[in-house]
Design a protein around this motif. Structure first.
Motif, PDB file in Angstrom:
ATOM      1  N   VAL A 370      47.354  46.525  41.961  1.00 19.64           N
ATOM      2  CA  VAL A 370      46.951  45.444  42.849  1.00 19.64           C
ATOM      3  C   VAL A 370      46.895  44.163  42.022  1.00 19.64           C
ATOM      4  O   VAL A 370      46.174  44.097  41.017  1.00 19.64           O
ATOM      5  CB  VAL A 370      45.582  45.712  43.503  1.00 19.64           C
ATOM      6  N   LEU A 371      47.676  43.168  42.445  1.00 17.86           N
ATOM      7  CA  LEU A 371      47.650  41.858  41.806  1.00 17.86           C
ATOM      8  C   LEU A 371      46.826  40.922  42.683  1.00 17.86           C
ATOM      9  O   LEU A 371      47.108  40.778  43.878  1.00 17.86           O
ATOM     10  CB  LEU A 371      49.071  41.315  41.633  1.00 17.86           C
ATOM     11  N   LEU A 372      45.816  40.291  42.102  1.00 20.17           N
ATOM     12  CA  LEU A 372      44.874  39.483  42.867  1.00 20.17           C
ATOM     13  C   LEU A 372      45.088  37.998  42.591  1.00 20.17           C
ATOM     14  O   LEU A 372      45.265  37.591  41.429  1.00 20.17           O
ATOM     15  CB  LEU A 372      43.443  39.874  42.506  1.00 20.17           C
ATOM     16  N   ILE A 373      45.072  37.211  43.673  1.00 16.25           N
ATOM     17  CA  ILE A 373      45.289  35.778  43.551  1.00 16.25           C
ATOM     18  C   ILE A 373      44.198  35.007  44.298  1.00 16.25           C
ATOM     19  O   ILE A 373      43.529  35.550  45.177  1.00 16.25           O
ATOM     20  CB  ILE A 373      46.675  35.355  44.092  1.00 16.25           C
ATOM     21  N   GLY A 374      44.041  33.748  43.935  1.00 16.36           N
ATOM     22  CA  GLY A 374      43.213  32.843  44.714  1.00 16.36           C
ATOM     23  C   GLY A 374      41.728  33.129  44.649  1.00 16.36           C
ATOM     24  O   GLY A 374      41.228  33.950  43.883  1.00 16.36           O
ATOM     25  N   GLU A 375      41.021  32.439  45.525  1.00  9.11           N
ATOM     26  CA  GLU A 375      39.563  32.517  45.613  1.00  9.11           C
ATOM     27  C   GLU A 375      39.091  33.933  45.914  1.00  9.11           C
ATOM     28  O   GLU A 375      38.178  34.460  45.276  1.00  9.11           O
ATOM     29  CB  GLU A 375      39.127  31.546  46.711  1.00  9.11           C
ATOM     30  N   ALA A 376      39.722  34.575  46.890  1.00  5.67           N
ATOM     31  CA  ALA A 376      39.332  35.943  47.258  1.00  5.67           C
ATOM     32  C   ALA A 376      39.680  36.929  46.154  1.00  5.67           C
ATOM     33  O   ALA A 376      38.953  37.900  45.917  1.00  5.67           O
ATOM     34  CB  ALA A 376      40.011  36.351  48.566  1.00  5.67           C
ATOM     35  N   GLY A 377      40.806  36.677  45.471  1.00  6.47           N
ATOM     36  CA  GLY A 377      41.199  37.552  44.370  1.00  6.47           C
ATOM     37  C   GLY A 377      40.183  37.552  43.247  1.00  6.47           C
ATOM     38  O   GLY A 377      39.841  38.599  42.683  1.00  6.47           O
ATOM     39  N   GLU A 378      39.682  36.375  42.935  1.00  3.10           N
ATOM     40  CA  GLU A 378      38.660  36.254  41.888  1.00  3.10           C
ATOM     41  C   GLU A 378      37.379  36.977  42.300  1.00  3.10           C
ATOM     42  O   GLU A 378      36.715  37.618  41.481  1.00  3.10           O
ATOM     43  CB  GLU A 378      38.382  34.777  41.632  1.00  3.10           C
ATOM     44  N   PHE A 379      37.049  36.900  43.595  1.00  2.00           N
ATOM     45  CA  PHE A 379      35.878  37.601  44.132  1.00  2.00           C
ATOM     46  C   PHE A 379      36.076  39.119  44.090  1.00  2.00           C
ATOM     47  O   PHE A 379      35.154  39.878  43.755  1.00  2.00           O
ATOM     48  CB  PHE A 379      35.639  37.132  45.571  1.00  2.00           C
ATOM     49  N   LEU A 380      37.287  39.573  44.420  1.00  6.63           N
ATOM     50  CA  LEU A 380      37.549  41.001  44.545  1.00  6.63           C
ATOM     51  C   LEU A 380      37.691  41.714  43.196  1.00  6.63           C
ATOM     52  O   LEU A 380      37.398  42.915  43.097  1.00  6.63           O
ATOM     53  CB  LEU A 380      38.824  41.228  45.368  1.00  6.63           C
ATOM     54  N   TYR A 381      38.158  41.014  42.192  1.00  9.01           N
ATOM     55  CA  TYR A 381      38.493  41.689  40.931  1.00  9.01           C
ATOM     56  C   TYR A 381      37.343  42.536  40.373  1.00  9.01           C
ATOM     57  O   TYR A 381      37.524  43.737  40.113  1.00  9.01           O
ATOM     58  CB  TYR A 381      38.991  40.681  39.889  1.00  9.01           C
ATOM     59  N   PRO A 382      36.140  41.995  40.193  1.00  8.37           N
ATOM     60  CA  PRO A 382      35.070  42.851  39.645  1.00  8.37           C
ATOM     61  C   PRO A 382      34.660  43.987  40.569  1.00  8.37           C
ATOM     62  O   PRO A 382      34.124  45.005  40.110  1.00  8.37           O
ATOM     63  CB  PRO A 382      33.910  41.857  39.428  1.00  8.37           C
ATOM     64  N   LEU A 383      34.914  43.830  41.872  1.00  5.88           N
ATOM     65  CA  LEU A 383      34.559  44.886  42.826  1.00  5.88           C
ATOM     66  C   LEU A 383      35.595  46.000  42.854  1.00  5.88           C
ATOM     67  O   LEU A 383      35.260  47.166  43.082  1.00  5.88           O
ATOM     68  CB  LEU A 383      34.419  44.287  44.230  1.00  5.88           C
ATOM     69  N   MET A 384      36.869  45.651  42.616  1.00  9.52           N
ATOM     70  CA  MET A 384      37.969  46.613  42.775  1.00  9.52           C
ATOM     71  C   MET A 384      38.405  47.277  41.484  1.00  9.52           C
ATOM     72  O   MET A 384      39.016  48.348  41.516  1.00  9.52           O
ATOM     73  CB  MET A 384      39.191  45.913  43.402  1.00  9.52           C
ATOM     74  N   LYS A 385      38.111  46.667  40.342  1.00 10.61           N
ATOM     75  CA  LYS A 385      38.755  47.080  39.093  1.00 10.61           C
ATOM     76  C   LYS A 385      38.450  48.520  38.679  1.00 10.61           C
ATOM     77  O   LYS A 385      39.249  49.143  37.971  1.00 10.61           O
ATOM     78  CB  LYS A 385      38.383  46.122  37.968  1.00 10.61           C
ATOM     79  N   ASP A 386      37.330  49.064  39.119  1.00 14.33           N
ATOM     80  CA  ASP A 386      37.001  50.447  38.762  1.00 14.33           C
ATOM     81  C   ASP A 386      37.573  51.458  39.754  1.00 14.33           C
ATOM     82  O   ASP A 386      37.503  52.668  39.503  1.00 14.33           O
ATOM     83  CB  ASP A 386      35.482  50.620  38.677  1.00 14.33           C
ATOM     84  N   GLN A 387      38.115  50.966  40.863  1.00 12.90           N
ATOM     85  CA  GLN A 387      38.646  51.876  41.878  1.00 12.90           C
ATOM     86  C   GLN A 387      40.166  51.806  42.016  1.00 12.90           C
ATOM     87  O   GLN A 387      40.795  52.765  42.451  1.00 12.90           O
ATOM     88  CB  GLN A 387      38.001  51.543  43.236  1.00 12.90           C
ATOM     89  N   PHE A 388      40.752  50.659  41.664  1.00 15.01           N
ATOM     90  CA  PHE A 388      42.201  50.491  41.723  1.00 15.01           C
ATOM     91  C   PHE A 388      42.671  49.840  40.432  1.00 15.01           C
ATOM     92  O   PHE A 388      41.972  48.975  39.883  1.00 15.01           O
ATOM     93  CB  PHE A 388      42.603  49.576  42.891  1.00 15.01           C
ATOM     94  N   PRO A 389      43.843  50.229  39.938  1.00 16.25           N
ATOM     95  CA  PRO A 389      44.407  49.482  38.812  1.00 16.25           C
ATOM     96  C   PRO A 389      44.741  48.078  39.291  1.00 16.25           C
ATOM     97  O   PRO A 389      45.564  47.905  40.186  1.00 16.25           O
ATOM     98  CB  PRO A 389      45.668  50.271  38.444  1.00 16.25           C
ATOM     99  N   CYS A 390      44.056  47.067  38.786  1.00 21.86           N
ATOM    100  CA  CYS A 390      44.271  45.726  39.311  1.00 21.86           C
ATOM    101  C   CYS A 390      44.181  44.680  38.211  1.00 21.86           C
ATOM    102  O   CYS A 390      43.651  44.930  37.127  1.00 21.86           O
ATOM    103  CB  CYS A 390      43.317  45.406  40.457  1.00 21.86           C
ATOM    104  N   GLU A 391      44.705  43.509  38.528  1.00 23.41           N
ATOM    105  CA  GLU A 391      44.742  42.406  37.579  1.00 23.41           C
ATOM    106  C   GLU A 391      44.644  41.099  38.358  1.00 23.41           C
ATOM    107  O   GLU A 391      45.287  40.945  39.402  1.00 23.41           O
ATOM    108  CB  GLU A 391      46.044  42.461  36.785  1.00 23.41           C
ATOM    109  N   TYR A 392      43.831  40.177  37.866  1.00 22.07           N
ATOM    110  CA  TYR A 392      43.732  38.857  38.493  1.00 22.07           C
ATOM    111  C   TYR A 392      44.770  37.948  37.843  1.00 22.07           C
ATOM    112  O   TYR A 392      44.664  37.606  36.672  1.00 22.07           O
ATOM    113  CB  TYR A 392      42.329  38.278  38.324  1.00 22.07           C
ATOM    114  N   VAL A 393      45.790  37.561  38.632  1.00 19.74           N
ATOM    115  CA  VAL A 393      46.878  36.728  38.103  1.00 19.74           C
ATOM    116  C   VAL A 393      46.810  35.299  38.645  1.00 19.74           C
ATOM    117  O   VAL A 393      47.650  34.475  38.326  1.00 19.74           O
ATOM    118  CB  VAL A 393      48.255  37.358  38.407  1.00 19.74           C
ATOM    119  N   GLU A 394      45.850  35.026  39.479  1.00 18.39           N
ATOM    120  CA  GLU A 394      45.466  33.694  39.961  1.00 18.39           C
ATOM    121  C   GLU A 394      46.404  33.106  41.014  1.00 18.39           C
ATOM    122  O   GLU A 394      45.959  32.674  42.086  1.00 18.39           O
ATOM    123  CB  GLU A 394      45.314  32.706  38.808  1.00 18.39           C
TER     124      GLU A 394
END
Length: 440
Positions: A370-394
């Motif tokens: 999961v690639l996370l972008i924007g305002e919501a992405g920044e919000f989601l990253y700490p919530l999702m990172k332990d459940q999905f392989p994810c990265e905040y790419v902005e």
């Protein structure tokens, strides 16, 4: 409309400007109210010959006086009805759809729902094209309904054989007499948390599409919809409940009537959209021949699970129109059989339901990243990172950089689940920017 002489239009977006243009033609006394100082509104030809004292900023104290002395208010759909400006308003409050309806001379098909509206309406437009009779398509899809009335009154176009309107909950909040010949709800799942606190509030706005219909009209909605929502079914009309629950049944029904081998759009949800389109088209009196031609010629709506091609071994899909979790889930279901998915999520936070990524849990085996972008992405990253392989790419440029380095197979799915306004003016600009990054 004769009794309404002094009319105020609030919101100078596309629908508001279209309403002003029509009202000028009807020789009404018009005030235009918009956010920001008049100098910041931009240059709009439609407003140039209005009395300049009738152009008023929304926060100008004079605006309240104007509203309270108006016979009628035309409110742009993006503006809530409970704003302070309207607190003591005694005049009827209409949307642009209702204004146009007062002068409509052709039968209307109206469609609403949370997801799939634009694809279904666009497919119906394709049917109208192949039928070869005059038509108009508009509403929430981009062209204001008032444009049709204006062009009819100026003699620019012939009377339509049929009109198809995509209708949002915001528009349906402000109808009074609007009465489509055929109306449908595709689905209702929670959306627009910035406007509605409860699913029932949102659903009640949607069901307004049926409120003036009678036995001479016809409605469609999914089987069990009203029970699921805990609402009473609409009354005083003919209707059919659509069985969307078994996709095999939907596909079999269509295959018995049409050759689907030329279909160019992906996903089970699009079969449901086409199924609803046929039900409406058939009840309206359209030909099966035109419908088959539409199946053969219709390409995906831009930015709605649009296949951009296979780029360096990766199948790239642009679903930038997705602004809620259900739309993203639908997109995942549409491409999950094509390979491991790299999903791009994020945008402007809504405030309600932002953290509903548990909806993705059932697709965990299909989602490789999961690639996370924007305002919501920044919000989601700490919530999702332990459940999905994810990265905040902005940004989507960050997506491009990641994919160039890391992706060599599977699916890259841009289905953000959030509005676009943190980084873009609208979802169209967001979708265009994504496409331009991947298609030179």
């Amino acid at each position: 409309m004769q009794e309404y002489k002094n009319i105020t239009v609030i919101g100078m977006g596309k629908s508001g400007l279209s309403a002003v243009r029509l009202l000028k033609l009807l020789d009404k006394n018009i005030w235009a109210i918009n956010q920001g100082s008049v100098e910041q509104w931009g240059s709009h030809e439609i407003l140039k010959d209005l009395n300049q004292s009738h152009l008023v900023a929304q926060d100008d104290p004079k605006a309240i006086e104007i509203v309270n002395q108006s016979d009628l208010i035309i409110l742009s759909p993006g503006i809530p009805r409970d704003i302070d400006l309207l607190k003591n308003c005694q005049a009827p409050i209409w949307c642009e759809i209702e204004l146009a309806w007062q002068y409509c001379d052709a039968p209307v098909m109206g469609l609403t729902g949370t997801n799939g509206k634009t694809t279904t309406v666009s497919f119906l437009e394709e049917c109208f094209k192949h039928e070869g009779k005059p038509y108009f398509v508009g509403g929430n899809i981009g062209t204001p309904f008032c444009d049709y009335i204006y062009q009819r009154k100026t003699g620019e176009i012939d009377q339509a054989w049929g009109i198809i309107l995509e209708l949002s909950s915001f528009q349906l909040e402000s109808i009074q007499d609007f009465k489509p010949k055929i109306a449908s709800i595709l689905n209702i799942t929670f959306s627009h948390g910035e406007r509605y606190n409860l699913l029932s509030d949102y659903a009640n706005a949607k069901r307004e599409i049926f409120k003036n219909m009678d036995e001479s009209d016809f409605s469609f909605w999914p089987v069990g919809l009203w029970d699921e929502l805990g609402l009473k079914a609409p009354e005083h009309q003919s209707f059919e409940e659509i069985h969307f629950d078994k996709i095999e049944t939907v596909k079999s029904y269509l295959e018995n009537l049409f050759d689907l081998t030329g279909l160019k759009i992906y996903g089970e949800h699009n079969l449901k959209n086409i199924y609803m389109a046929f039900k409406m088209w058939d009840k309206f009196g359209g030909s099966k021949e035109a419908f088959q031609q539409a199946i053969n010629s219709f390409n995906a709506v831009e930015y709605r699970l649009q296949f951009l091609g296979e780029i360096e071994g990766v199948k790239v899909f642009n679903d930038a129109k997705s602004t809620n979790w259900e739309a993203t889930e639908t997109a995942i279901r549409g491409v999950r059989d094509l390979g491991p998915i790299t999903l791009i999520l994020g945008g402007q936070r809504r405030g309600e339901g932002d953290d509903r990524f548990d909806i993705l849990e059932k697709y965990k085996s299909h989602i490789q990243k999961v690639l996370l972008i924007g305002e919501a992405g920044e919000f989601l990253y700490p919530l999702m990172k332990d459940q999905f392989p994810c990265e905040y790419v902005e940004t989507i440029q960050g997506v491009k950089d990641y994919s160039a380095k890391e992706l060599r197979e599977g699916v890259l799915l841009f289905s953000p689940a959030f509005p676009s306004f943190d980084q873009f003016r609208n979802y169209i600009e967001r979708g265009k920017s994504f496409t331009e990054l991947f298609i030179d």
